[in-house]
Design an enzyme around this catalytic site. Structure first.
Site, short mmCIF file in Angstrom:
data_model
loop_
_atom_site.label_atom_id
_atom_site.label_comp_id
_atom_site.label_asym_id
_atom_site.label_seq_id
_atom_site.Cartn_x
_atom_site.Cartn_y
_atom_site.Cartn_z
N CYS A 1 -18.50 76.06 153.37
CA CYS A 1 -18.06 77.23 154.12
C CYS A 1 -19.01 78.42 153.90
O CYS A 1 -19.10 78.95 152.79
CB CYS A 1 -16.63 77.57 153.67
SG CYS A 1 -16.02 79.18 154.16
N CYS B 1 -17.34 81.62 152.70
CA CYS B 1 -16.94 81.43 151.30
C CYS B 1 -18.12 81.73 150.38
O CYS B 1 -17.97 82.39 149.34
CB CYS B 1 -16.46 80.00 151.05
SG CYS B 1 -14.98 79.53 151.97
#
Length: 124
Positions: free
Chosen positions: A30, A33
């Site tokens: 991600c 993230c």
């Protein structure tokens, strides 16, 4: 304080043993993230009175499912075993600091009373 890696084996105990836990639900693939990770790490270094924990949603699918994580990163704040914040999205450092300040200022007795009034089960 270094971040704690949460798993299904230590999740409940971590929440039980600590009054303030900031949890980052994330995954290695991600992009947002990875962008949020340094902000979260800096917060962990700054706020040594708060447990900063991470849940790898790929490795801990049961936890992600249990907390209905549908978008990552998701940030959750748990105070005195009560979830007081649970929102997806990477926050800039200033927004995270503001959120932590607001969470610290909450009157948890008042929060538990509101949960009870709304028909929920407030933790003791």
């Amino acid at each position: 304080m270094p971040t704690v890696e949460l798993t299904k084996d230590n999740f409940a105990e971590t929440l039980k043993d600590n009054d303030f836990v900031l949890i980052d639900f994330w995954a290695d693939w991600c992009g947002p993230c990875r962008q949020f990770a340094p902000v979260f790490e800096k917060s962990a270094d700054t706020h040594t009175d708060i447990v900063h924990a991470k849940v790898d949603t790929e490795a801990q699918r049961e936890l992600a499912f249990e907390f209905k994580i549908q978008s990552i990163p998701t940030l959750m704040i748990v105070r005195e075993r009560t979830v007081i914040y649970n929102e997806p999205g990477a926050l800039p450092s200033e927004a995270l600091e503001s959120l932590i300040t607001q969470a610290k200022e909450l009157d948890m007795d008042e929060v538990r009373q509101k949960i009870t009034e709304q028909g929920g089960d407030a933790p003791e």
